[in-house]
Design an enzyme around this catalytic site. Structure first.
Site, PDB file in Angstrom:
ATOM      1  N   LYS A   1       0.881  -1.216   0.193  1.00 32.95           N
ATOM      2  CA  LYS A   1      -0.107   0.060   0.017  1.00 32.95           C
ATOM      3  C   LYS A   1       0.948   1.289   0.084  1.00 32.95           C
ATOM      4  O   LYS A   1       0.392   2.224  -0.298  1.00 32.95           O
ATOM      5  CB  LYS A   1      -1.011   0.266   1.228  1.00 32.95           C
ATOM      6  CG  LYS A   1      -1.950  -1.365   1.231  1.00 32.95           C
ATOM      7  CD  LYS A   1      -2.887  -1.263   0.290  1.00 32.95           C
ATOM      8  CE  LYS A   1      -4.163  -2.210   0.884  1.00 32.95           C
ATOM      9  NZ  LYS A   1      -3.709  -3.490   0.639  1.00 32.95           N
TER      10      LYS A   1
HETATM   11  C1  LIG Z   1      -4.424  -4.649   0.195  1.00 32.43           C
HETATM   12  C2  LIG Z   1      -3.515  -5.882   0.042  1.00 32.43           C
HETATM   13  C3  LIG Z   1      -3.841  -6.942  -0.885  1.00 32.43           C
HETATM   14  C4  LIG Z   1      -4.969  -6.611  -1.765  1.00 32.43           C
HETATM   15  O1  LIG Z   1      -4.831  -5.565  -2.779  1.00 32.43           O
HETATM   16  P1  LIG Z   1      -6.031  -5.079  -3.716  1.00 32.43           P
HETATM   17  O2  LIG Z   1      -5.654  -4.182  -4.314  1.00 32.43           O
HETATM   18  O3  LIG Z   1      -7.087  -4.767  -2.343  1.00 32.43           O
HETATM   19  O4  LIG Z   1      -6.796  -6.170  -4.287  1.00 32.43           O
HETATM   20  C5  LIG Z   1      -3.075  -7.843  -1.203  1.00 32.43           C
HETATM   21  N1  LIG Z   1      -1.933  -8.155  -0.066  1.00 32.43           N
HETATM   22  C6  LIG Z   1      -1.804  -7.198   0.874  1.00 32.43           C
HETATM   23  C7  LIG Z   1      -0.745  -7.367   1.556  1.00 32.43           C
HETATM   24  C8  LIG Z   1      -2.528  -6.092   1.049  1.00 32.43           C
HETATM   25  O5  LIG Z   1      -2.249  -5.245   1.934  1.00 32.43           O
END
Ligand SMILES: *Cc1c(COP(=O)(O)O)cnc(C)c1O
Length: 496
Positions: free
Chosen positions: A112
């Site tokens: 993120k």
């Molecule tokens: C948010 C997240 C995901 C999922 O990503 P999306 O963009 O919501 O599909 C997968 N793995 C981790 C560790 C995340 O923080």
């Protein structure tokens, strides 16, 4: 480049406006009016550039109301070596035809950060461009990682306030610890009694409440979003697909122009959607593999064309993917219906009123030609972590392991041996308890979250992210828990 709503009922807006607002006024998501295309010569030229300049190349295509210099300032500040180390998105070769794209070298050890370190820079500049004078209140619903990454990005950013809601029993120890210790004059964190979908629904309801927005507007506040419904969250994610491709060429795994696959551990469909945009922009991606955990609503959707959220919700060891309503799918539907916003609005209405919708067979065919869906259960996830560690000495977190295992299923079914990049979305230390469990050598796992970090370190020699260790010394600043139907009240009583 201008932006429209997937539901077709708002004005056409600039990228600054799309980023400031987050969600379109008709409840839809902002999407670019057309998709810019990059030529192979431009893609090849990225090879000699650092990640920040690759980012400038891609962002310039979409954020046309920003100057090149402005974008360069934004990315240089966001991806500074103090925050991400030397390479924000290294491609690690694990075996002959598989690389892992590590997207967790940022401050919160999850992918993120790739978007949320950049978003505050884009947003503060967007606010100035749109002449917005209100304080922008960022509301975040989080399944664990977005919350911390958004807090880290927005803490003490002038002209903004950030309020985060997380499911009180739905995040890992470390994720919770990261959020409730967050300092900053403008931050507020709440646990809610409910799951991520409850949190996301609550935030969407606040956004959709136009009377509330008007009332707050006169008091000097506007809402925006740091969730992946915000275009400013999505566009930075397109960059690393290009970056991984040119790095695979550089490493001699593919030739420029060759096809490549990506496998993405998916929750809200933001990350994988960014890959789809990269493909539409001309990156030679053959297949996008959508990996889910036991909350396999997307696997069913890709296989059958029916999206049905009326199902049991599972709490898994890959909690950032514990999601039943994947918001960004709406943007995919907009593309596969050739921008038929009326049809998209109808699907979304059915999802809201009936809890399910079924796409036309033509839409489904197009989706299946681009995406493959597979899901992975808890045992398989742990088994993959242990096996890949023992075979290749590569340590994966639970989310990455879901993706890895989904890729194995795909290869088994299709015999497609195309070079494939596994998107690694979190440091194994973020989910140390489950990772230790997976590596189990019969010893009981550590008694607390920090003991587990040390134990995993002793077992593998992989370095513990220093910021994670430092959490142990930080005081808990946010203890409030609210009911899922009291989120609006919590916002109203905490505006600064
Ligand atoms: C948010 C997240 C995901 C999922 O990503 P999306 O963009 O919501 O599909 C997968 N793995 C981790 C560790 C995340 O923080």
């Amino acid at each position: 480049m201008l932006y429209v709503s997937t539901r077709g009922k708002t004005d056409i807006v600039s990228s600054a406006h799309a980023i400031t607002r987050g969600l379109a006024g008709d409840g839809g998501l902002f999407v670019p009016q057309s998709i810019p295309v990059m030529r192979m010569t431009d893609i090849k030229a990225m090879s000699g550039k650092p990640y920040t300049e690759r980012a400038v190349d891609v962002l310039l295509q979409y954020l046309t109301d920003f100057s090149e210099d402005e974008l360069r300032q934004c990315v240089n500040a966001a991806y500074a070596p103090e925050k991400f180390g030397a390479d924000p998105a290294p491609l690690v070769q694990v075996n002959e035809n598989t690389g892992v794209l590590e997207l967790w070298h940022g401050p919160t050890s999850a992918f993120k950060d790739m978007a949320l370190q950049l978003l505050p820079h884009l947003l503060t500049r967007s606010i100035r461009k749109t002449g917005e004078t209100n304080k922008v209140v960022i509301l975040v619903a989080t399944s664990g990682d977005t919350g911390k990454a958004a807090l880290e990005g927005f803490a003490d950013v002038e002209g903004t306030q950030i309020i985060v809601f997380y499911p009180k029993d739905g995040v890992s120890d470390m994720q919770k610890r990261q959020m409730i210790t967050q300092a900053g004059k403008n931050v507020k964190v709440f646990g809610i009694e409910g799951n991520f979908d409850d949190a996301q629904r609550g935030v969407k309801e606040i956004f959709g409440n136009t009377a509330l927005a008007t009332a707050l507007g006169t008091k000097g506040y506007s809402f925006s979003s740091a969730n992946s419904i915000n275009w400013g969250r999505l566009v930075p994610q397109i960059v690393y697909y290009f970056s991984a491709y040119v790095d695979a060429v550089k490493a001699g795994r593919i030739e420029a122009g060759d096809g490549i696959n990506f496998v993405v551990p998916t929750g809200n469909f933001g990350n994988i959607l960014a890959g789809y945009y990269a493909k539409l922009m001309g990156l030679p991606i053959e297949r996008l593999l959508c990996a889910s955990n036991s909350n396999n609503v997307l696997t069913d959707f890709i296989n059958t064309g029916t999206y049905d959220k009326r199902r049991e919700f599972y709490k898994t060891i890959s909690p950032s993917m514990d999601i039943l309503v994947s918001s960004n799918l709406e943007r995919l539907l907009y593309n596969v219906t050739d921008c038929d916003s009326a049809r998209v609005a109808e699907y979304m209405k059915q999802l809201n009123t009936e809890g399910a919708y079924k796409v036309d067979s033509d839409d489904l065919k197009r989706i299946q030609s681009e995406f493959f869906g597979a899901w992975v259960d808890e045992l398989e996830t742990k088994e993959a972590i242990g096996r890949i560690y023992s075979d290749y000495h590569y340590l994966m977190d639970t989310h990455t392991a879901v993706a890895w295992r989904a890729l194995e299923k795909y290869r088994f079914l299709t015999s497609d041996e195309t070079y494939t990049v596994v998107l690694s979305t979190a440091s194994p230390y973020k989910f140390a308890d489950s990772v230790l469990d997976a590596l189990d050598d019969g010893q009981p796992a550590g008694s607390d979250a920090f003991a587990e970090l040390h134990e995993l370190n002793e077992k593998t020699g992989v370095e513990i992210p220093p910021r994670m260790l430092a959490l142990q010394e930080l005081p808990v600043l946010h203890k409030e828990i609210v009911a899922a139907d009291k989120m609006e009240l919590a916002v109203m009583t905490n505006l600064l």
